[in-house]
Design a protein around this motif. Structure first.
Motif, PDB file in Angstrom:
ATOM      1  N   PHE A 152      -0.734  -0.264   6.067  1.00  0.00           N
ATOM      2  CA  PHE A 152      -0.957  -1.061   4.661  1.00  0.00           C
ATOM      3  C   PHE A 152       0.648   0.190   4.005  1.00  0.00           C
ATOM      4  O   PHE A 152       0.021   0.658   3.693  1.00  0.00           O
ATOM      5  N   ASP A 153       1.509  -1.069   3.804  1.00  0.00           N
ATOM      6  CA  ASP A 153       2.099  -0.118   3.171  1.00  0.00           C
ATOM      7  C   ASP A 153       3.157  -1.068   2.704  1.00  0.00           C
ATOM      8  O   ASP A 153       3.081  -2.175   2.393  1.00  0.00           O
ATOM      9  N   GLY A 154       4.024  -0.377   1.483  1.00  0.00           N
ATOM     10  CA  GLY A 154       5.077  -1.190   0.740  1.00  0.00           C
ATOM     11  C   GLY A 154       5.381  -0.087  -0.260  1.00  0.00           C
ATOM     12  O   GLY A 154       5.970   1.162   0.218  1.00  0.00           O
ATOM     13  N   ARG A 155       5.754  -0.658  -1.366  1.00  0.00           N
ATOM     14  CA  ARG A 155       7.111  -0.278  -2.484  1.00  0.00           C
ATOM     15  C   ARG A 155       6.305   0.134  -3.929  1.00  0.00           C
ATOM     16  O   ARG A 155       5.151  -0.471  -3.632  1.00  0.00           O
ATOM     17  N   GLY A 156       7.093   1.311  -4.801  1.00  0.00           N
ATOM     18  CA  GLY A 156       5.963   1.137  -5.108  1.00  0.00           C
ATOM     19  C   GLY A 156       7.214   1.569  -6.742  1.00  0.00           C
ATOM     20  O   GLY A 156       7.945   2.360  -6.663  1.00  0.00           O
ATOM     21  N   GLU A 157       7.276   2.091  -8.127  1.00  0.00           N
ATOM     22  CA  GLU A 157       7.852   1.823  -9.055  1.00  0.00           C
ATOM     23  C   GLU A 157       6.436   2.885 -10.438  1.00  0.00           C
ATOM     24  O   GLU A 157       5.947   2.393 -10.596  1.00  0.00           O
ATOM     25  N   TRP A 158       7.397   3.635 -10.673  1.00  0.00           N
ATOM     26  CA  TRP A 158       6.639   4.643 -11.947  1.00  0.00           C
ATOM     27  C   TRP A 158       7.164   4.055 -13.207  1.00  0.00           C
ATOM     28  O   TRP A 158       8.242   3.625 -13.785  1.00  0.00           O
ATOM     29  N   LEU A 159       6.174   3.103 -13.873  1.00  0.00           N
ATOM     30  CA  LEU A 159       6.871   2.639 -15.359  1.00  0.00           C
ATOM     31  C   LEU A 159       7.084   2.916 -16.306  1.00  0.00           C
ATOM     32  O   LEU A 159       5.829   3.987 -16.772  1.00  0.00           O
ATOM     33  N   ALA A 193      11.598  10.900  -9.438  1.00  0.00           N
ATOM     34  CA  ALA A 193      12.253   9.939  -9.711  1.00  0.00           C
ATOM     35  C   ALA A 193      11.377   8.638  -9.526  1.00  0.00           C
ATOM     36  O   ALA A 193       9.538   9.230 -10.160  1.00  0.00           O
ATOM     37  N   THR A 194      11.493   7.540 -10.473  1.00  0.00           N
ATOM     38  CA  THR A 194      10.579   6.880 -10.719  1.00  0.00           C
ATOM     39  C   THR A 194      10.406   5.438  -9.405  1.00  0.00           C
ATOM     40  O   THR A 194       9.949   4.330 -10.048  1.00  0.00           O
ATOM     41  N   THR A 195      11.248   5.498  -8.485  1.00  0.00           N
ATOM     42  CA  THR A 195      10.296   4.035  -7.143  1.00  0.00           C
ATOM     43  C   THR A 195      10.070   5.509  -6.376  1.00  0.00           C
ATOM     44  O   THR A 195      10.243   6.410  -5.991  1.00  0.00           O
ATOM     45  N   PHE A 196       9.197   4.914  -5.258  1.00  0.00           N
ATOM     46  CA  PHE A 196       8.218   5.151  -3.746  1.00  0.00           C
ATOM     47  C   PHE A 196       8.120   4.440  -2.837  1.00  0.00           C
ATOM     48  O   PHE A 196       8.315   3.346  -3.331  1.00  0.00           O
ATOM     49  N   SER A 197       7.377   4.967  -1.554  1.00  0.00           N
ATOM     50  CA  SER A 197       7.154   3.958  -0.905  1.00  0.00           C
ATOM     51  C   SER A 197       6.309   4.436  -0.892  1.00  0.00           C
ATOM     52  O   SER A 197       5.776   5.725  -1.183  1.00  0.00           O
ATOM     53  N   TRP A 198       4.188   3.983  -0.232  1.00  0.00           N
ATOM     54  CA  TRP A 198       3.838   4.530  -0.383  1.00  0.00           C
ATOM     55  C   TRP A 198       3.062   3.388   1.776  1.00  0.00           C
ATOM     56  O   TRP A 198       3.704   2.519   1.945  1.00  0.00           O
ATOM     57  N   ASN A 199       1.851   4.104   1.741  1.00  0.00           N
ATOM     58  CA  ASN A 199       0.965   3.313   3.397  1.00  0.00           C
ATOM     59  C   ASN A 199      -0.490   4.037   2.801  1.00  0.00           C
ATOM     60  O   ASN A 199      -0.441   5.243   1.737  1.00  0.00           O
ATOM     61  N   LEU A 200      -1.526   3.506   3.827  1.00  0.00           N
ATOM     62  CA  LEU A 200      -2.543   3.784   2.956  1.00  0.00           C
ATOM     63  C   LEU A 200      -3.285   5.101   4.458  1.00  0.00           C
ATOM     64  O   LEU A 200      -2.747   4.985   5.732  1.00  0.00           O
ATOM     65  N   LEU A 201      -3.486   5.646   4.069  1.00  0.00           N
ATOM     66  CA  LEU A 201      -3.787   7.317   5.699  1.00  0.00           C
ATOM     67  C   LEU A 201      -4.941   6.924   5.933  1.00  0.00           C
ATOM     68  O   LEU A 201      -4.760   6.531   7.105  1.00  0.00           O
ATOM     69  N   LEU A 202      -5.700   6.782   5.442  1.00  0.00           N
ATOM     70  CA  LEU A 202      -7.502   6.324   5.656  1.00  0.00           C
ATOM     71  C   LEU A 202      -7.995   5.012   5.223  1.00  0.00           C
ATOM     72  O   LEU A 202      -7.077   4.430   3.731  1.00  0.00           O
ATOM     73  N   VAL A 203      -8.777   4.168   5.497  1.00  0.00           N
ATOM     74  CA  VAL A 203      -9.644   3.529   4.712  1.00  0.00           C
ATOM     75  C   VAL A 203     -10.766   3.588   5.580  1.00  0.00           C
ATOM     76  O   VAL A 203     -11.485   3.112   6.503  1.00  0.00           O
ATOM     77  N   CYS A 204     -11.857   4.589   4.355  1.00  0.00           N
ATOM     78  CA  CYS A 204     -12.961   5.388   4.859  1.00  0.00           C
ATOM     79  C   CYS A 204     -14.037   4.731   5.252  1.00  0.00           C
ATOM     80  O   CYS A 204     -14.003   3.375   4.621  1.00  0.00           O
TER      81      CYS A 204
END
Length: 709
Positions: free
Chosen positions: A451-458, A551-562
């Motif tokens: 589970f991953d993707g990109r994002g932005e700080w609005l 920065a106002t952009t980032f990448s992300w992923n899920l480390l844990l799905v508990c």
């Protein structure tokens, strides 16, 4: 006597989330039973309608490109504070993770009916300070049967949450201050039914005095010994419901923070007390931040405005009925129409100066702050991350206008204490990179294996100006939830603690759970929140672009799905074998040790997986990334809070909140931490001051050989 133990608890037959009915009523005013506060159309990127695209594009804020990302899988546009680069996140060098000195054999999960604090073999635990322990020379001894508000104001408060231990300079590790907050009270186990019936006003006054924060000095002979608190020490302090706080930032002095009866010189600039304090953070300059979370449950309001409804305020008698004693807790009274607006902030206190005035920082926005955690960016600006702990609410970031001074002079420290008063405020939006058909709410991994993707700080407030059309800066900061709705933020599964790693800079967002995800008209699962009826929670790992915290952009992923992988196949542990991890549910607070490991405290495992809450170590790097190991388990009905890990000393500290929550004064469900009946039945000596009732406390876990020294 047939007097009711406590007010009717409407959650008793309707608990869908993580907690007991008692905790739901007392801690968050039955938030999961009421209507969802966030009724905006915000979902995730692919849900946004074309008129939102057009409006954002016209503002020139870069969101149109980010929205396109959701459909194309491309790179979002966005400007940065220090760098305008919007290139994909660089491959950052990974820190070398040394072997932890805190070796232990993970404990097995403990059944939810067990009233014990369980630690690994070779370790023991000791309480440092408990509810009712005296802080000052004139503090009376705790008397469970004869409590008074005056006594409680001189004693350690109830239900401690965020905790830190700050060593005093020049003490060679032998003296420190312990700082903690007190989130809420449970009058049903604090007082007998007879007391509640005969002296309702008196018991309410005691409960008010048990809220707030405590600062208390600690001492020990050497670094291997357990800490003990020092009664009457110079830095000891209680922050009470009548303690004066000063507002800072753009909304200070605003009409939205002013009541008609305020003195003109202080109108909208000061407020008495702090409420619902949950987690927090310690700043690089040595002050402590505390988040005002479930403040709405303390106020009775007309609740006719969209602003009040968005914050969960309503026109019904409160659980604690403080409005009967103090008119400011009834905002239907025109003299106190804006009193509730004065709560829901990040509070900053200076534990090293007992004469200082604590602050409430309006620049960080008003919502149900779980806490705030600060990192100094490479350009010297201070960045504070904070989550709004409400189902379907948001993740925020603040970037200071001023820069941090690394010096140790008093002038440097005083300058740094102003950094949270002015800056830019953002809210997060996430986009997944998998086809929508692969995110079906089951928690099944998409075809790319993560589970991953990109994002932005609005932007909400930038360079002192509102970035939200139709809202002034003051309105954005006082009604931040509404501003974030308008900006188009991503609805999350209850962001609790949000902490940047001290070495890698990656940001870990703890989403504790959201059993309403995908239910009825509520927001469906998305890649950042991939399970419908998410009872167990998950952890988001964010990497800011270029490693730049501003920065106002980032990448992300899920480390844990508990969850418990033995019974729940939708769990995920960063690819680590699920049959080799400790089951974990409802993560809440985060800490890091010097070896780079993450430590997770949980709140709600008994209702979700049938085990007591605990503290867990998580490996973040290398072949064992995602490995979860349980270090301790707290007693029956208790929540694990405020972890502090000193792995070099092999010492761990936790706040044990609401032990025996579902019991009564007459029939306790826990005897933590004194365990008087058990000691008596075993023929063991009963410690001085021991009480036959559960008492929230701060405890230290240390090697058995250290405890004998």
């Amino acid at each position: 006597m047939n007097t009711p133990r406590r007010p009717l608890l409407p959650m008793l037959d309707h608990v869908r989330g993580k907690r007991s009915a008692v905790t739901c009523a007392l801690k968050c005013d039955n938030a999961c039973l009421g209507e969802v506060c966030n009724t905006s159309s915000n979902g995730y990127f692919r849900d946004v309608v074309s008129n939102e695209l057009s409006r954002r594009s016209a503002l020139g804020l870069g969101l149109a490109s980010a929205l396109t990302l959701a459909f194309t899988g491309g790179q979002p546009a966005g400007r940065a504070e220090a760098s305008s680069s919007s290139a994909p996140a660089a491959k950052l060098p990974q820190p070398t993770i040394p072997k932890s000195k805190l070796d232990f054999t993970p404990i097995r999960p403990v059944d939810k009916l067990v009233d014990e604090l369980t630690v690994p073999k070779g370790y023991v635990w000791r309480p440092i300070i408990r509810w009712g322990d005296g802080l000052f020379h004139d503090s009376p001894d705790f008397n469970l049967e004869s409590q008074t508000a005056a006594a409680q104001a001189r004693q350690f408060g109830y239900n401690n949450d965020y905790t830190d231990i700050l060593e005093l300079p020049g003490s060679a590790g032998k003296r420190a201050v312990l700082v903690t907050n007190h989130e809420y009270t449970n009058e049903g186990i604090m007082f007998s039914a007879a007391q509640l019936a005969s002296d309702a006003a008196g018991t309410r006054a005691v409960a008010r005095a048990a809220h707030g924060l405590s600062v208390v000095e600690l001492e020990r002979q050497n670094k291997n010994q357990a800490w003990r608190y020092v009664k009457g020490a110079p830095l000891n302090r209680r922050y009470l419901i009548d303690t004066l706080y000063e507002f800072t930032g753009p909304a200070a002095g605003s009409a939205l923070l002013t009541n008609p009866g305020d003195p003109k010189a202080q109108a909208g600039r000061t407020v008495r007390g702090t409420l619902g304090n949950c987690s927090g953070g310690t700043t690089p300059w040595g002050t402590v931040l505390s988040g005002e979370e479930n403040f709405n449950g303390y106020f009775r309001a007309a609740a006719t405005s969209k602003e009040d409804k968005r914050y969960g305020l309503n026109d019904k008698p409160t659980t604690r009925l403080w409005e009967l004693d103090d008119a400011r807790f009834d905002t239907r009274n025109p003299d106190y129409a804006n009193e509730s607006n004065r709560f829901g902030w990040i509070v900053e206190i200076d534990p090293m100066d007992p004469t200082s005035t604590p602050k409430k920082h309006t620049a960080l926005g008003r919502f149900k702050h779980e806490g705030a955690n600060v990192r100094v960016a490479a350009n010297g600006r201070v960045v504070a991350y904070s989550g709004d702990d409400e189902r379907f609410d948001y993740l925020y970031k603040f970037v200071s206008k001023g820069t941090y001074r690394a010096g140790t002079s008093k002038a440097d420290r005083e300058h740094n204490k102003t950094l949270l008063a002015e800056g830019n405020l953002y809210v997060a939006r996430f986009a997944g990179n998998s086809p929508s058909s692969e995110i079906d709410g089951s928690g099944k991994l998409p075809s790319d294996g993560s589970f991953d993707g990109r994002g932005e700080w609005l932007p909400l407030v930038v360079d002192g100006k509102s970035a939200v059309p139709g809202m002034s800066v003051e309105q954005v900061l006082v009604y931040t939830r509404l501003a974030a709705d308008a900006a188009g933020a991503t609805k999350m599964d209850r962001c609790e603690d949000v902490e940047p790693h001290p070495e890698s800079g990656k940001v870990y967002v703890v989403c504790t759970n959201n059993s309403n995800r995908g239910v009825g008209s509520n927001a469906p699962a998305d890649e950042a929140n991939p399970r419908r009826q998410n009872r167990d929670g998950h952890i988001v790992e964010i990497t800011e672009d270029g490693g730049d915290q501003t920065a106002t952009t980032f990448s992300w992923n899920l480390l844990l799905v508990c969850g418990d992988p033995a019974v729940n196949k939708s769990t995920y542990f960063a690819g680590y074998p699920a049959d080799n991890v400790s089951p974990i549910s409802c993560p809440d607070n985060v800490a890091f040790d010097s070896a780079g490991f993450m430590w997770l405290a949980t709140d709600g495992a008994p209702s979700s997986i049938g085990f007591n809450d605990g503290l867990f170590r998580v490996t973040l790097e290398g072949p064992e990334r995602g490995k979860v190991e349980q270090f301790l388990s707290v007693p029956r009905d208790a929540e694990t809070c405020g972890p502090v890990v000193r792995d070099a000393e092999r010492h761990v500290f936790v706040a044990v909140q609401h032990p025996g929550e579902d019991g009564t004064f007459e029939t306790p469900y826990s005897y933590f931490p004194d365990y008087v009946p058990a000691l008596a039945s075993a023929g063991k000596p009963i410690p001085a001051g021991a009480v036959r009732a559960p008492r929230p406390a701060i405890v230290q876990v240390l090697p058995a050989q250290h405890a004998r020294k």
